[in-house]
Scaffold this active site. Structure first.
Site, PDB file in Angstrom:
ATOM      1  N   ASP A   1       0.848  -1.188   0.000  1.00 38.29           N
ATOM      2  CA  ASP A   1       0.000   0.000   0.000  1.00 38.29           C
ATOM      3  C   ASP A   1       0.886   1.242   0.000  1.00 38.29           C
ATOM      4  OD1 ASP A   1       1.062   0.235   2.523  1.00 38.29           O
ATOM      5  OD2 ASP A   1      -0.849   0.364   3.575  1.00 38.29           O
TER       6      ASP A   1
ATOM      7  N   ASP B   1       1.518   4.609   2.316  1.00 41.77           N
ATOM      8  CA  ASP B   1       1.218   5.249   3.604  1.00 41.77           C
ATOM      9  C   ASP B   1       1.630   6.713   3.540  1.00 41.77           C
ATOM     10  OD1 ASP B   1       0.611   2.676   5.218  1.00 41.77           O
ATOM     11  OD2 ASP B   1       2.572   2.269   4.329  1.00 41.77           O
TER      12      ASP B   1
ATOM     13  N   ASP C   1      -3.209   4.582   2.727  1.00 47.33           N
ATOM     14  CA  ASP C   1      -3.511   5.014   4.096  1.00 47.33           C
ATOM     15  C   ASP C   1      -3.149   6.477   4.225  1.00 47.33           C
ATOM     16  OD1 ASP C   1      -4.352   2.503   4.889  1.00 47.33           O
ATOM     17  OD2 ASP C   1      -2.407   1.923   5.710  1.00 47.33           O
TER      18      ASP C   1
HETATM   19  P1  8DG Z   1       4.027  -2.727   3.033  1.00 44.53           P
HETATM   20  O1  8DG Z   1       2.882  -1.767   3.016  1.00 44.53           O
HETATM   21  O2  8DG Z   1       5.052  -2.410   2.015  1.00 44.53           O
HETATM   22  O3  8DG Z   1       3.569  -4.143   2.960  1.00 44.53           O
HETATM   23  O4  8DG Z   1       4.779  -2.611   4.439  1.00 44.53           O
HETATM   24  P2  8DG Z   1       4.615  -1.492   5.534  1.00 44.53           P
HETATM   25  O5  8DG Z   1       4.424  -0.148   4.901  1.00 44.53           O
HETATM   26  O6  8DG Z   1       5.738  -1.645   6.473  1.00 44.53           O
HETATM   27  O7  8DG Z   1       3.303  -1.974   6.303  1.00 44.53           O
HETATM   28  P3  8DG Z   1       1.923  -1.218   6.626  1.00 44.53           P
HETATM   29  O8  8DG Z   1       0.936  -2.301   6.961  1.00 44.53           O
HETATM   30  O9  8DG Z   1       1.516  -0.297   5.547  1.00 44.53           O
HETATM   31  O10 8DG Z   1       2.187  -0.431   7.986  1.00 44.53           O
HETATM   32  C1  8DG Z   1       3.056   0.673   8.083  1.00 44.53           C
HETATM   33  C2  8DG Z   1       3.120   1.147   9.508  1.00 44.53           C
HETATM   34  O11 8DG Z   1       1.941   1.840   9.891  1.00 44.53           O
HETATM   35  C3  8DG Z   1       3.247   0.006  10.508  1.00 44.53           C
HETATM   36  O12 8DG Z   1       4.541  -0.041  11.020  1.00 44.53           O
HETATM   37  C4  8DG Z   1       2.318   0.326  11.616  1.00 44.53           C
HETATM   38  C5  8DG Z   1       1.793   1.704  11.297  1.00 44.53           C
HETATM   39  N1  8DG Z   1       0.428   1.867  11.780  1.00 44.53           N
HETATM   40  C6  8DG Z   1       0.101   2.721  12.811  1.00 44.53           C
HETATM   41  N2  8DG Z   1      -1.225   2.639  13.067  1.00 44.53           N
HETATM   42  C7  8DG Z   1      -1.746   1.738  12.211  1.00 44.53           C
HETATM   43  C8  8DG Z   1      -3.053   1.253  12.018  1.00 44.53           C
HETATM   44  O13 8DG Z   1      -4.006   1.643  12.704  1.00 44.53           O
HETATM   45  N3  8DG Z   1      -3.209   0.333  11.023  1.00 44.53           N
HETATM   46  C9  8DG Z   1      -2.131  -0.085  10.267  1.00 44.53           C
HETATM   47  N4  8DG Z   1      -2.339  -0.987   9.298  1.00 44.53           N
HETATM   48  N5  8DG Z   1      -0.891   0.361  10.425  1.00 44.53           N
HETATM   49  C10 8DG Z   1      -0.695   1.267  11.395  1.00 44.53           C
HETATM   50  O14 8DG Z   1       0.912   3.436  13.397  1.00 44.53           O
HETATM   51 MN    MN Z   2       2.664   0.255   3.763  1.00 45.86          MN
HETATM   52 MN    MN Z   3      -0.442   0.840   5.534  1.00 50.65          MN
END
Ligand code: 8DG
Ligand code: MN
Ligand code: MN
Length: 355
Positions: free
Chosen positions: A205, A207, A299
């Site tokens: 995703d 962020d 996100d």
């Molecule tokens: P990816 O997307 O490439 O698979 O990996 P990522 O970017 O490391 O994973 P992510 O699922 O997008 O999460 C990024 C960070 O966001 C993770 O370290 C935790 C943080 N995070 C929060 N609050 C929340 C929440 O409410 N939901 C999610 N999914 N992540 C959160 O600080």
């Molecule tokens: Mn991510």
């Molecule tokens: Mn995310």
């Protein structure tokens, strides 16, 4: 191996957040296996076991080279009996029979498929499995299934959402958000967080953190940004949540959950992509083969500038790094760290007892 290896290996620190981890994992043959077992454990509801496998995998991930002997493993922290056995098996046979067995299991395959749907967690996936559902087709055709709007979107865009997002696509989306945000509020600061901020070349995703140098100016911005993008047909799904940090630290809300309290939207964008057959006139109703857009999970998180450093740290990940950082703060420093603040637990106890 040399004495240097011995010294280096014995210096691997116990907390994940104390380890410098290379971007490319030299030990995926082992970590893939351990992560499969971690998933399997979580599908069975054994969160403790699941975490033990994640811990072991995280240690191997941090090594600068591929593990070659069981002696090296014995000098590493974070390995229990089971994880050790799995690595030993792979060192000896090139694969783990136990892991092979797990990946063949119908329950494992189905749970993996279902939990990969946006909006579907372990509980829902397990319920569907118990009800006899096995495939995306089963879900799509089921008459009695009550899907949330989020799950409906997740199912509808399943294929796109399970394709990796490239750095270029992430940059495009950040730019889109930035342009719209600037049109409403000049000076808005847009930051790409998550895996891309850690230097990953692809992710699941995008962020994005949103803030403004002047505290409070960021409030209400997100709904305008989403509204504008929506009117341009660029949003396939969104769910706007207002912030709740004003009530987050009250003594009675002893929320230990990792969910934070920022205004945010976990959304799905409709990203234009170059159509691979180059048909310029492609539209929505065109056949799937000439689809010129891709659904991408985004996100969006809005933070006041006073909380931005903590939010940035919290949203950069990885999930395990964040978990370890918080465990380190609590155990070693007696402090609480989350995406909003870092504070001394003793001082808060005093403040609460005085209020
Ligand atoms: P990816 O997307 O490439 O698979 O990996 P990522 O970017 O490391 O994973 P992510 O699922 O997008 O999460 C990024 C960070 O966001 C993770 O370290 C935790 C943080 N995070 C929060 N609050 C929340 C929440 O409410 N939901 C999610 N999914 N992540 C959160 O600080
Ligand atoms: Mn991510
Ligand atoms: Mn995310």
């Amino acid at each position: 191996h040399s004495d240097v290896d011995v010294v280096v290996a014995s210096l691997v620190p116990a907390y994940g957040c104390q380890r410098r981890t290379p971007l490319t994992n030299k030990n995926c043959i082992f970590t893939d296996a351990l992560e499969t077992l971690s998933k399997e454990a979580s599908f069975c509801g054994s969160d403790g076991r699941s975490l033990a496998f994640i811990r072991a995998a995280s240690v191997l991930r941090s090594l600068p080279s591929t593990l070659t002997t069981i002696e090296e493993l014995n000098r590493l922290p974070g390995f229990g009996e089971h994880s050790k056995r799995v690595v030993q098996e792979i060192l000896e046979d090139g694969f783990s029979a136990e892991v092979e067995r797990v990946t063949q299991k119908e329950k494992y395959q189905t749970m993996k498929l279902f939990t990969n749907i946006f909006g579907v967690g372990m509980k829902t996936a397990n319920r569907w499995y118990q009800e006899g559902l096995r495939s995306l087709g089963d879900l799509r055709n089921s008459q009695k299934l009550k899907l949330s709007k989020q799950q409906e979107a997740g199912l509808q865009h399943y294929e796109d959402l399970n394709m990796p997002v490239s750095r270029a696509e992430a940059d495009l989306i950040a730019k889109m958000v930035e342009e719209v945000a600037h049109s409403f509020l000049p000076g808005t600061i847009i930051t790409l967080a998550g895996g891309f901020r850690r230097g990953k070349l692809s992710g699941h995703d995008v962020d994005i953190l949103i803030t403004h140098a002047q505290e409070g100016r960021e409030e209400g911005l997100l709904s305008k940004v989403i509204g504008q993008l929506q009117s341009q047909g660029l949003i396939l799904y969104h769910d706007l949540k207002r912030n709740s940090y004003h009530d987050a630290f009250s003594p009675d809300s002893k929320s230990t959950s990792n969910m934070d309290h920022f205004e945010r939207s976990f959304s799905i964008f409709r990203l234009k992509v170059a159509s691979h057959i180059g048909d310029i006139g492609a539209r929505d109703h065109s056949p799937e083969s000439s689809k010129d857009w891709k659904a991408v999970r985004v996100d969006l998180v809005v933070t006041p500038i006073s909380q931005y450093p903590y939010a940035l740290l919290g949203w950069t990940g990885s999930k395990h790094f964040e978990r370890e950082l918080r465990r380190f703060s609590c155990n070693e420093k007696k402090m609480v760290l989350n995406s909003h603040a870092l504070y001394d637990t003793v001082e808060v106890q005093v403040a609460i007892s005085q209020s």
